[in-house]
Design a protein around this motif. Structure first.
Motif, PDB file in Angstrom:
ATOM      1  N   LEU A   1      25.960 -47.925 -54.105  1.00 34.79           N
ATOM      2  CA  LEU A   1      26.798 -47.723 -52.918  1.00 34.79           C
ATOM      3  C   LEU A   1      26.292 -46.621 -51.997  1.00 34.79           C
ATOM      4  CD1 LEU A   1      30.136 -48.234 -54.775  1.00 34.79           C
ATOM      5  CD2 LEU A   1      29.522 -49.489 -52.721  1.00 34.79           C
ATOM      6  N   ALA A   2      25.355 -45.796 -52.496  1.00 36.23           N
ATOM      7  CA  ALA A   2      24.745 -44.734 -51.684  1.00 36.23           C
ATOM      8  C   ALA A   2      25.795 -43.914 -50.929  1.00 36.23           C
ATOM      9  CB  ALA A   2      23.731 -45.334 -50.704  1.00 36.23           C
ATOM     10  N   VAL A   3      26.793 -43.434 -51.658  1.00 34.09           N
ATOM     11  CA  VAL A   3      27.896 -42.705 -51.043  1.00 34.09           C
ATOM     12  C   VAL A   3      27.390 -41.376 -50.480  1.00 34.09           C
ATOM     13  CG1 VAL A   3      30.162 -41.682 -51.387  1.00 34.09           C
ATOM     14  CG2 VAL A   3      29.540 -43.783 -52.605  1.00 34.09           C
ATOM     15  N   LYS A   4      27.789 -41.072 -49.246  1.00 35.43           N
ATOM     16  CA  LYS A   4      27.393 -39.830 -48.576  1.00 35.43           C
ATOM     17  C   LYS A   4      28.430 -38.738 -48.848  1.00 35.43           C
ATOM     18  CE  LYS A   4      25.368 -42.566 -44.836  1.00 35.43           C
ATOM     19  NZ  LYS A   4      25.807 -43.874 -45.420  1.00 35.43           N
ATOM     20  N   PRO A   5      28.018 -37.473 -48.781  1.00 31.67           N
ATOM     21  CA  PRO A   5      28.935 -36.367 -49.130  1.00 31.67           C
ATOM     22  C   PRO A   5      30.239 -36.374 -48.348  1.00 31.67           C
ATOM     23  CG  PRO A   5      26.689 -35.558 -48.942  1.00 31.67           C
ATOM     24  CD  PRO A   5      26.668 -36.978 -48.464  1.00 31.67           C
ATOM     25  N   GLU A   6      30.206 -36.822 -47.099  1.00 29.26           N
ATOM     26  CA  GLU A   6      31.415 -36.775 -46.268  1.00 29.26           C
ATOM     27  C   GLU A   6      32.320 -37.983 -46.456  1.00 29.26           C
ATOM     28  OE1 GLU A   6      28.208 -38.832 -43.787  1.00 29.26           O
ATOM     29  OE2 GLU A   6      28.343 -37.217 -45.265  1.00 29.26           O
ATOM     30  N   GLU A   7      31.938 -38.963 -47.283  1.00 24.05           N
ATOM     31  CA  GLU A   7      32.704 -40.196 -47.415  1.00 24.05           C
ATOM     32  C   GLU A   7      33.760 -40.096 -48.518  1.00 24.05           C
ATOM     33  OE1 GLU A   7      29.945 -43.812 -45.904  1.00 24.05           O
ATOM     34  OE2 GLU A   7      29.415 -43.031 -47.887  1.00 24.05           O
ATOM     35  N   THR A   8      34.892 -40.761 -48.288  1.00 24.24           N
ATOM     36  CA  THR A   8      35.956 -40.826 -49.287  1.00 24.24           C
ATOM     37  C   THR A   8      35.730 -42.019 -50.213  1.00 24.24           C
ATOM     38  OG1 THR A   8      37.304 -42.111 -47.742  1.00 24.24           O
ATOM     39  CG2 THR A   8      37.672 -39.735 -47.823  1.00 24.24           C
ATOM     40  N   VAL A   9      36.083 -41.852 -51.474  1.00 18.99           N
ATOM     41  CA  VAL A   9      35.926 -42.900 -52.482  1.00 18.99           C
ATOM     42  C   VAL A   9      37.293 -43.231 -53.057  1.00 18.99           C
ATOM     43  CG1 VAL A   9      34.918 -43.516 -54.709  1.00 18.99           C
ATOM     44  CG2 VAL A   9      33.596 -42.163 -53.066  1.00 18.99           C
ATOM     45  N   LEU A  10      37.658 -44.517 -52.990  1.00 17.92           N
ATOM     46  CA  LEU A  10      38.904 -45.009 -53.572  1.00 17.92           C
ATOM     47  C   LEU A  10      38.566 -45.916 -54.748  1.00 17.92           C
ATOM     48  CD1 LEU A  10      41.998 -45.578 -53.565  1.00 17.92           C
ATOM     49  CD2 LEU A  10      41.510 -47.452 -51.970  1.00 17.92           C
ATOM     50  N   VAL A  11      39.189 -45.660 -55.901  1.00 19.82           N
ATOM     51  CA  VAL A  11      39.043 -46.527 -57.066  1.00 19.82           C
ATOM     52  C   VAL A  11      40.385 -47.219 -57.301  1.00 19.82           C
ATOM     53  CG1 VAL A  11      38.502 -46.677 -59.523  1.00 19.82           C
ATOM     54  CG2 VAL A  11      37.311 -45.008 -58.078  1.00 19.82           C
ATOM     55  N   VAL A  12      40.375 -48.561 -57.277  1.00 14.62           N
ATOM     56  CA  VAL A  12      41.577 -49.362 -57.545  1.00 14.62           C
ATOM     57  C   VAL A  12      41.386 -50.034 -58.899  1.00 14.62           C
ATOM     58  CG1 VAL A  12      43.028 -51.269 -56.781  1.00 14.62           C
ATOM     59  CG2 VAL A  12      41.943 -49.769 -55.090  1.00 14.62           C
ATOM     60  N   THR A  13      42.294 -49.790 -59.823  1.00 10.17           N
ATOM     61  CA  THR A  13      42.138 -50.330 -61.173  1.00 10.17           C
ATOM     62  C   THR A  13      43.473 -50.852 -61.688  1.00 10.17           C
ATOM     63  OG1 THR A  13      41.129 -49.849 -63.342  1.00 10.17           O
ATOM     64  CG2 THR A  13      42.548 -48.146 -62.390  1.00 10.17           C
ATOM     65  N   ASP A  14      43.454 -51.427 -62.894  1.00  9.04           N
ATOM     66  CA  ASP A  14      44.688 -51.810 -63.575  1.00  9.04           C
ATOM     67  C   ASP A  14      44.555 -51.430 -65.045  1.00  9.04           C
ATOM     68  OD1 ASP A  14      43.010 -53.786 -64.560  1.00  9.04           O
ATOM     69  OD2 ASP A  14      44.104 -55.464 -63.659  1.00  9.04           O
ATOM     70  N   ALA A  15      45.608 -51.652 -65.822  1.00  7.67           N
ATOM     71  CA  ALA A  15      45.641 -51.148 -67.199  1.00  7.67           C
ATOM     72  C   ALA A  15      44.469 -51.629 -68.062  1.00  7.67           C
ATOM     73  CB  ALA A  15      46.979 -51.492 -67.854  1.00  7.67           C
ATOM     74  N   PRO A  16      44.099 -52.922 -68.044  1.00 10.63           N
ATOM     75  CA  PRO A  16      42.996 -53.352 -68.904  1.00 10.63           C
ATOM     76  C   PRO A  16      41.650 -52.715 -68.556  1.00 10.63           C
ATOM     77  CG  PRO A  16      44.338 -55.234 -68.252  1.00 10.63           C
ATOM     78  CD  PRO A  16      44.772 -54.079 -67.412  1.00 10.63           C
TER      79      PRO A  16
ATOM     80  N   SER B   1      46.291 -52.295 -50.180  1.00  9.91           N
ATOM     81  CA  SER B   1      45.458 -52.916 -49.158  1.00  9.91           C
ATOM     82  C   SER B   1      45.242 -51.959 -47.991  1.00  9.91           C
ATOM     83  CB  SER B   1      46.111 -54.212 -48.664  1.00  9.91           C
ATOM     84  OG  SER B   1      45.360 -54.803 -47.634  1.00  9.91           O
ATOM     85  N   GLY B   2      46.288 -51.250 -47.595  1.00  9.72           N
ATOM     86  CA  GLY B   2      46.155 -50.271 -46.519  1.00  9.72           C
ATOM     87  C   GLY B   2      45.212 -49.143 -46.871  1.00  9.72           C
ATOM     88  N   ALA B   3      45.306 -48.656 -48.105  1.00 14.37           N
ATOM     89  CA  ALA B   3      44.421 -47.579 -48.543  1.00 14.37           C
ATOM     90  C   ALA B   3      42.959 -48.038 -48.569  1.00 14.37           C
ATOM     91  CB  ALA B   3      44.850 -47.086 -49.919  1.00 14.37           C
ATOM     92  N   MET B   4      42.723 -49.275 -48.995  1.00 11.32           N
ATOM     93  CA  MET B   4      41.364 -49.811 -49.018  1.00 11.32           C
ATOM     94  C   MET B   4      40.776 -49.854 -47.608  1.00 11.32           C
ATOM     95  SD  MET B   4      41.908 -52.896 -51.816  1.00 11.32           S
ATOM     96  CE  MET B   4      40.296 -53.646 -51.546  1.00 11.32           C
ATOM     97  N   ALA B   5      41.605 -50.202 -46.630  1.00  9.75           N
ATOM     98  CA  ALA B   5      41.132 -50.287 -45.251  1.00  9.75           C
ATOM     99  C   ALA B   5      40.806 -48.917 -44.668  1.00  9.75           C
ATOM    100  CB  ALA B   5      42.171 -50.989 -44.376  1.00  9.75           C
ATOM    101  N   GLU B   6      41.383 -47.864 -45.240  1.00  7.38           N
ATOM    102  CA  GLU B   6      41.147 -46.510 -44.741  1.00  7.38           C
ATOM    103  C   GLU B   6      39.974 -45.820 -45.425  1.00  7.38           C
ATOM    104  OE1 GLU B   6      42.604 -44.897 -42.269  1.00  7.38           O
ATOM    105  OE2 GLU B   6      43.935 -46.562 -41.778  1.00  7.38           O
TER     106      GLU B   6
END
Length: 305
Positions: free
Chosen positions: A8-23, A62-67
């Motif tokens: 993903l080559a994430v840059k220092p200024e970028e935000t990272v969102l992790v969406v998961t579920d119990a399994p 879904s809103g958080a993913m778009a942001e």
């Protein structure tokens, strides 16, 4: 760390969102912690486990993913073919979906040489895009013809580095939607089926006419697939995808995220094809993997046995 820095080559200024579920909580937490350890602004959201692959996450997610600049989705049911994923990409975010991911799969498959996988994937993608007719067979009886003319194939390389890109991790597949309403023949799934599992002592036989699955046979696994699709109406029986696996580290385990990436396999999916440029928008997308396929495109052999 490799997923975040290399794929993903994430840059220092970028935000990272992790969406998961119990399994998939363990993998989700590991990705979240890796991002924090890299000094990134990282967030972790756990959603209720969805009923089937392709079901939308809750609206606030879904809103958080778009942001978010970068979203990773290690969930037991796939978010790949959802409006939430498409919306996030339209907003310029990069989205990696990891449906059904396990620790073992992640350790093996994300250690692959993704530059080499990308080169092979792009070659097959070009052949699919240029093709007019694919012919798929296998020793268990598959004999399927899938028209492709005018459809642009997609290279899922595992390198998700540009704004608006999305794809699976781990990855390695070239895929496209066949021409709607035109696939004809018999599909015999003998590897694994999404939301059904590993097929060891049975196969799923699917008769296809006019681009739709018309009859399922083969035992409990076939009955399960039929029920999953039937719950979403006739359009869920749409032949949505033809794909070729290109990851040499992947193995057939019963988890389609990995199974469909196995080098030398071919998969066919039913249901939603909107994410590939189609018109069938149903909340389900299920892939079936063939172990020993032969695939030709306009007579050119892509995969043999």
């Amino acid at each position: 760390r490799n997923a975040i820095t290399t794929c993903l080559a994430v840059k220092p200024e970028e935000t990272v969102l992790v969406v998961t579920d119990a399994p998939c909580r363990t993998v989700g937490t590991a990705l979240f912690q890796a991002a924090l350890d890299l000094g990134l602004v990282s967030m972790l959201l756990e959603i209720p486990t969805r009923g089937v692959s392709g079901s939308e996450p809750p609206a606030p997610v879904s809103g958080a993913m778009a942001e978010a600049a970068v979203t990773l989705c290690p969930t037991s049911r796939s978010l790949t073919h959802t409006e939430a994923r498409r919306r996030a990409c339209r907003a310029g975010g990069r989205v990696a979906t990891l449906p059904g991911i396990t620790e073992d799969c992640m350790i093996r498959c994300l250690a692959a040489d993704y530059d080499r996988i990308a080169a092979v994937t792009h070659r097959i993608t070009a052949l699919l895009t240029a093709g007019k007719l694919a012919h798929l067979t296998c020793p268990n009886g598959t004999d399927l013809r899938l028209p492709l003319e005018g459809v642009t194939a997609i290279a899922s390389t595992g390198l998700i580095r540009e704004p608006g890109q999305g794809g699976n991790l781990p990855s390695g597949e070239a895929f496209l939607r066949p021409v709607e309403g035109a696939t004809e023949g018999l599909l015999v799934v003998d590897g694994s089926m999404a939301d059904v599992g590993l097929l060891e002592d049975q196969v799923i036989r699917v008769e296809i006419a006019g681009g739709l699955a018309t009859r399922f046979s083969g035992g409990p696994a076939a009955d399960r697939l039929a029920a999953l699709l039937e719950a979403h109406g006739p359009r869920a029986r749409n032949v949505a995808e033809l794909g070729v696996g290109t990851n040499d580290r992947a193995r057939i385990t019963g988890m389609v995220l990995e199974d469909e990436k196995v080098a030398g396999t071919v998969h066919v999916a039913f249901g939603n094809n909107v994410g590939m440029g189609g018109t069938v928008d149903v909340p389900i997308h299920l892939d079936g993997v063939l172990r020993r396929p032969t695939l030709t495109v306009d007579g050119v052999v892509i995969v043999q046995d």
